[in-house]
Motif scaffolding. Structure first.
Motif, short mmCIF file in Angstrom:
data_model
loop_
_atom_site.label_atom_id
_atom_site.label_comp_id
_atom_site.label_asym_id
_atom_site.label_seq_id
_atom_site.Cartn_x
_atom_site.Cartn_y
_atom_site.Cartn_z
N PRO A 151 9.06 -3.17 8.82
CA PRO A 151 7.85 -3.99 9.00
C PRO A 151 7.60 -4.29 10.49
O PRO A 151 8.50 -4.11 11.32
CB PRO A 151 8.17 -5.29 8.25
N THR A 194 1.13 3.02 9.59
CA THR A 194 -0.14 2.35 9.89
C THR A 194 0.06 1.56 11.17
O THR A 194 1.01 0.77 11.28
CB THR A 194 -0.57 1.42 8.73
N ILE A 205 4.50 9.05 17.37
CA ILE A 205 5.25 9.35 16.14
C ILE A 205 5.03 10.80 15.73
O ILE A 205 5.95 11.51 15.32
CB ILE A 205 4.85 8.36 15.02
N VAL A 245 11.80 7.42 12.51
CA VAL A 245 10.99 8.63 12.68
C VAL A 245 11.86 9.84 13.01
O VAL A 245 11.61 10.96 12.56
CB VAL A 245 9.94 8.41 13.80
N LEU A 279 -4.74 4.76 11.42
CA LEU A 279 -4.70 4.30 12.81
C LEU A 279 -5.86 3.37 13.15
O LEU A 279 -6.46 2.78 12.25
CB LEU A 279 -4.65 5.52 13.73
N TRP A 293 0.83 -1.20 0.00
CA TRP A 293 0.00 0.00 0.00
C TRP A 293 0.87 1.26 0.00
O TRP A 293 0.54 2.28 -0.58
CB TRP A 293 -0.78 -0.03 1.29
N GLY A 344 12.06 1.52 14.53
CA GLY A 344 10.94 2.40 14.18
C GLY A 344 11.18 3.83 14.65
O GLY A 344 11.08 4.79 13.88
#
Ligand SMILES: NC(=O)C1=CN([C@@H]2O[C@H](COP(=O)(O)OP(=O)(O)OC[C@H]3O[C@@H](n4cnc5c(N)ncnc54)[C@H](O)[C@@H]3O)[C@@H](O)[C@H]2O)C=CC1
Ligand SMILES: O=C(O)/C=C/C=C(\O)C(=O)O
Length: 521
Positions: free
Chosen positions: A192, A245, A254, A234, A269, A176, A230
């Motif tokens: 991921p 997502t 985030i 950011v 979300l 996506w 992650g």
């Protein structure tokens, strides 16, 4: 847990699993800089079946540097859309040709029923094909302006896009973001979900075979928390875009962490979507759709219609028929083609869902399910669970459970239905069942949801936007909204005729621009 448990014996382990899962940076599979790994488990046996590299700041730094170099110096952002489109079509072809393998791995790693995992693999191919076509068809705005000016919009890729994805339908949700980010000429670093890294480990092979230049796609596995992959993505200053997502509270964090950098953010979300069934609805269709709406994808779906509001005239009949059908939904091993609800992704998530099932027994009237199904003594199996007579202030009415658990609540009037539907912090989807056209459209206008399905199942044409309001998200993905998110839209203004400069500072009368150089239209 030993290998002799029933679940370990019943699980289907795919042949030729990789030995371990590494990062993929600048065209190479690599371990973490510090060598750290984490266990990857399958949700049927809850045993670790392999190790995945656990990315930290140093790994993200390497991946972002590779992606930045590919963006600053490589061919990808400089290619014509048509050239990129050809590669994206090849990616779609390869994904399609490997759909069975992808489904097998995804189902094993995530617990999704194999037939649904197959559908998701095909949807991933569709995503690439769709953005391959869209980027070629993209018509940018051009305006002829008085004074023989032309103003046009120059769409430019932005840079390194950070893509952070959840575990519920991992490969499809990655596609996506990857599809539009790559179609528009950006380079990417994908992080991921740590529960389900297996299917993502197939992207590098697919991209290499399709001819994606080195460094354009980078993959860093691992956790989201501070100092891990992650969070480091950011906070990286060379990543101007984050598409995320996941859970609403992660999205808030985030948002805060990206604020000092003023990054572009897209947030898909959580949800607690209402399915509203009026007395005049086609009840057979409404029951089938609302059963599918909350029990497909194991109930681990952001758009799940997990609160069903039913008009009182048909409430008792609906609850009775709904419970009977929920009891017939087939729970089974994920690899079994007859399975409709498989195993939840992870024991931590299983424990969370089970705690809501127990809470529901105090907050509502249990009419189906209610715990672990018979015949599945181990693994993360939850029977499709239905609570009726749930009050709107109950936690199972308000909080996202993200499992095969649904709350049913009665209402009397249209106004009450709308108030109940909107009585939540979320606003992702809403489903309405009625044969009264005006009522359906009026409800759609007033309901606080990013997406509304009227007498319809959860089917979305890829041209339409996907996204939520309130705590369900920020911005939309899908169709042109994705193209907008992944591009800078620079406005260029050019004069083709005589330049009419203002006369400031020349002691002359300041006049309006004269059209003495007419536009030749
Ligand atoms: N609106 C939508 O389109 C969709 C929303 N979802 C939502 O996703 C959630 C389920 O997924 P989960 O993986 O549990 O969500 P999550 O929010 O726990 O994790 C999602 C991803 O974010 C990473 N992450 C966690 N903390 C982070 C941080 N501080 N900084 C950067 N990255 C971080 C995780 O490692 C993972 O890759 C549900 O709430 C569901 O509704 C799922 C599918 C679609
Ligand atoms: O591809 C789509 O249009 C929808 C995807 C939906 C989910 O992933 C979900 O509901 O969780």
């Amino acid at each position: 847990m030993s290998d002799n448990t029933a679940a370990a014996q019943a699980r289907h382990v795919p042949d030729d699993l990789p030995k371990g899962i590494q990062h993929y940076i600048d065209g190479e599979f690599v371990d973490s800089v510090d060598g750290d790994t984490f266990d990857v488990i399958d949700p049927v046996s809850n045993q670790a079946y392999m190790q995945a590299a656990s990315g930290k700041k140093a790994d993200i730094d390497r991946a972002v540097a590779a992606a930045k170099k590919a963006f600053d110096e490589g061919p990808w952002p400089r290619m014509l859309p048509r050239e990129r489109s050809r590669i994206l079509h090849r990616i779609a072809d390869i994904v399609e040709s490997r759909d069975a393998r992808l489904a097998e791995l995804e189902s094993f790693d995530s617990g999704l029923p194999i037939t649904q995992a197959l559908g998701q693999a095909r949807r991933a191919a569709e995503n690439f094909r769709f953005f391959a076509d869209l980027i070629v068809a993209q018509a940018d705005d051009t305006f002829k302006v008085p004074g023989r000016q032309i103003n046009y919009v120059n769409r430019k890729p932005i840079g390194v896009a950070g893509l952070i994805t959840p575990w519920n339908t991992p490969f499809m949700l990655e596609s996506w973001k990857l599809g539009p980010a790559l179609a528009t000429g950006n380079t990417v670093v994908l992080k991921p979900a740590e529960f389900t890294p297996l299917s993502a480990s197939l992207w590098p092979g697919i991209f290499e075979e399709a001819g994606l230049p080195k460094g354009v796609f980078n993959l860093v596995n691992g956790f989201g928390e501070e100092g891990f992959a992650g969070d480091s993505l950011v906070k990286h200053p060379d990543v101007p875009l984050i598409s995320f997502t996941g859970e609403s509270r992660t999205g808030q964090l985030i948002f805060a962490n990206a604020a000092p950098f003023l990054k572009g953010l897209s947030m898909e979300l959580g949800g607690k979507s209402p399915a509203v069934v009026f007395a005049d609805a086609d009840l057979d269709a409404a029951i089938d759709a609302t059963i599918f709406g909350v029990f497909s994808l194991n109930g681990e779906r952001c758009t799940a219609g997990s609160r069903i509001l039913v008009q009182r005239d048909v409430y008792d009949e609906f609850v009775e028929r709904y419970a009977a059908q929920a009891k017939r939904v087939k729970v089974g091993y994920p690899h079994d083609e007859t399975t409709e609800v498989g195993a939840l992704v992870h024991p931590e998530h299983f424990a969370k869902v089970m705690s809501y099932v127990e809470l529901g027994k105090q907050e509502g009237r249990l009419v189906a399910g209610g715990g672990r199904p018979k015949g599945f003594p181990e693994g993360n199996f939850v029977a499709p669970t239905v609570f009726a007579d749930v009050s709107p202030d109950a936690r199972i009415f308000q909080e996202e459970i993200f499992g095969p658990v649904v709350a049913i609540t009665p209402f009397d009037t249209d106004e009450e239905a709308l108030a109940l539907a909107n009585n939540t912090k979320y606003g992702l989807a809403a489903y309405v069942w009625t044969n009264d056209l005006k009522r359906a459209h009026n409800f759609a206008q007033a309901v606080e949801a990013g997406m509304v399905w009227l007498n319809s199942n959860n089917v979305r044409d890829l041209r339409t936007p996907f996204g939520g309001v309130k705590a369900s998200g920020l911005g939309h993905e899908g169709g042109y909204r994705s193209i907008d998110f992944y591009t800078d839209q620079q406005a260029v203004h050019i004069t083709l005729g005589k330049v009419h400069n203002p006369t400031f500072g020349k002691q002359e009368h300041h006049t309006e621009v004269e059209l003495d150089d007419p536009d030749p239209r």
